[in-house]
Write an enzyme that holds these catalytic residues in place. Structure first.
Site, PDB file in Angstrom:
ATOM      1  CG  PHE A 113      55.862  67.596  19.298  1.00 44.57           C
ATOM      2  CD1 PHE A 113      55.723  67.017  17.959  1.00 44.57           C
ATOM      3  CD2 PHE A 113      56.998  68.429  19.417  1.00 44.57           C
ATOM      4  CE1 PHE A 113      56.265  67.615  16.990  1.00 44.57           C
ATOM      5  CE2 PHE A 113      57.701  68.778  18.428  1.00 44.57           C
ATOM      6  CZ  PHE A 113      57.350  68.424  17.210  1.00 44.57           C
ATOM      7  CG  ASP A 184      52.104  70.942  24.065  1.00 37.79           C
ATOM      8  OD1 ASP A 184      51.348  71.811  23.512  1.00 37.79           O
ATOM      9  OD2 ASP A 184      53.191  70.472  23.724  1.00 37.79           O
ATOM     10  CE1 TYR A 209      54.635  75.983  15.182  1.00 43.12           C
ATOM     11  CE2 TYR A 209      55.636  77.241  17.019  1.00 43.12           C
ATOM     12  CZ  TYR A 209      55.690  75.944  16.539  1.00 43.12           C
ATOM     13  OH  TYR A 209      55.825  74.995  16.980  1.00 43.12           O
ATOM     14  CE  LYS A 210      52.092  72.852  16.307  1.00 42.95           C
ATOM     15  NZ  LYS A 210      53.158  72.583  15.180  1.00 42.95           N
ATOM     16  NE  ARG A 357      50.811  66.659  10.886  1.00 43.94           N
ATOM     17  CZ  ARG A 357      51.352  67.328  11.770  1.00 43.94           C
ATOM     18  NH1 ARG A 357      51.127  67.109  13.161  1.00 43.94           N
ATOM     19  NH2 ARG A 357      52.369  68.205  11.327  1.00 43.94           N
TER      20      ARG A 357
END
Length: 398
Positions: A113, A184, A209-210, A357
């Site tokens: 990312f 990560d 938060y995912k 996605r």
């Protein structure tokens, strides 16, 4: 046994919506509203400054950290929550660099990312000591783990394709050459089984938060191996990680042999209230069962798309054991097609240059959702509705 009918009922999703974007932002638990109301009325309003003691606000970094830690195989006392994921990337990589100061290479991959890479670039400039960031293709990481490398920084699950690194193999090779590894887990925690202790992870970071449903801007987490807790150097040394924070010394002394030394500044207690009720749901699930259900739903989704949606090409690994909990397809007109799908109340997302996605999150997604989403996608492609002008305009957030 995980009751997926029960978990589905715990989320407040809009009627008629099929939400396949929990890999970007998890939906709101039904308990979030009463939790926030209680925080405002029964904690902040009534307790004011006393709440740091009477409501144990001061140690929620740790109590919530242990609950997140359970989902990644972390022993108690090795995980704290707070700050943002970008800050935790900076913190973990800087700590890794300090462990091997003579080595000047940080190894990542070009599928990581971007913010992780940006944070390392900024850290290297700050240190101004001849560091080099190497980012080969993900498939070439193993051959690039050499004795030049000081820190290996990888995201276990690729944010675009869902491809998973072999965590155990990477760690074993890195440790064999004397390198430190930072993982990560933004697309791993709550998505796939992780065993940070069993695989001898040095540092792990991630967001809540995912998949963990903590809400927009929910706090990040950091894990430090127990063997490092007394020696790890907290490069960002804030008052919250001081050995005696209320002594108000002008010199920094890190908390000895405790994960508290990785705390930095005052956290958002309001955000903690939302994360806590989300974790109430996660406390009732088994990660192996979550992963098994995600594989089942993902395989169904792939079969249906490939059978009914010509033009879409699978870019995620076909083997579910080397794939995270989202599935990605390349399509030349992917952005417009995704906007048409969102207009039909099926929410996925798009990643440049051409990737559609879809998050497969079994706590609130079931077989009917999968079939319903592909029905909509098939119709959009057959009718070429993605060609409509309204679907060509790029929004600020894709």
């Amino acid at each position: 046994m995980t009751d997926f009918d029960w978990t589905r009922e715990q989320f407040d999703l809009p009627d008629g919506m099929i939400y396949l974007n929990g890999n970007s932002l998890g939906p709101m638990p039904r308990a979030s509203v009463p939790a926030m109301t209680s925080f405002l009325n029964d904690e902040w309003r009534t307790e004011l400054i006393k709440g740091w003691n009477t409501k144990n606000w001061f140690m929620q970094t740790n109590t919530l950290g242990d609950r997140v830690g359970r989902l990644i195989g972390a022993p108690e006392g090795t995980t704290v929550v707070g700050d943002t994921l970008s800050i935790k990337v900076f913190q973990a990589v800087a700590s890794g660099m300090a462990m091997v100061p003579e080595r000047k290479v940080v190894l990542s991959d070009n599928g990581n990312f971007p913010t992780d890479l940006y944070m390392v670039e900024g850290l290297m400039k700050l240190k101004d000591a001849g560091y080099e960031l190497r980012a080969p293709d993900p498939e070439e990481v193993m051959e690039n783990i050499t004795e030049e490398v000081g820190v290996v920084m990888l995201t276990e699950v690729d944010y675009r394709t869902g491809r998973r690194h072999d965590m155990k193999a990477v760690i074993e090779k890195a440790h064999a050459v004397g390198a430190v590894v930072v993982w990560d887990l933004a697309h791993s925690a709550g998505a796939v089984p992780v065993d940070v202790q069993g695989t001898d992870v040095d540092f792990a970071i991630g967001c809540t938060y995912k998949y963990l449903n903590g809400g927009p801007g929910a706090p990040a987490f950091i894990y430090v191996a127990p063997r490092l807790l007394d020696t790890v150097e907290p490069f960002l040394s804030g008052w919250y990680g001081h050995e005696a924070p209320f002594a108000f010394d002008t010199d920094y002394r890190p908390m000895p042999n405790k994960i508290e030394r990785m705390r930095i500044g005052t956290p958002s207690i309001a955000s903690f209230a939302l994360l806590s009720v989300a974790l109430d749901i996660w406390d009732q699930v088994d990660m192996e069962e979550v992963h098994a259900k995600a594989v089942e739903l993902s395989e169904l989704f792939i079969r249906e798309v490939e059978a009914r949606c010509p033009g879409l090409v699978l870019v995620s690994p076909r083997d579910p054991q080397v794939r995270g909990s989202h599935v990605s397809f390349a399509f030349e007109h992917g952005y417009a097609a995704m906007q048409a799908l969102i207009a039909d109340n099926v929410i996925g997302d798009f990643r440049a240059p051409n990737v559609m996605r879809f998050g497969i999150t079994p706590l609130f997604v079931n077989e009917a959702d999968i079939i319903g989403a592909v029905d909509k996608l098939e119709d959009i492609l057959k009718q070429e509705r993605w060609k409509e002008d309204r679907f060509q305009k790029r929004s600020l957030v894709t």
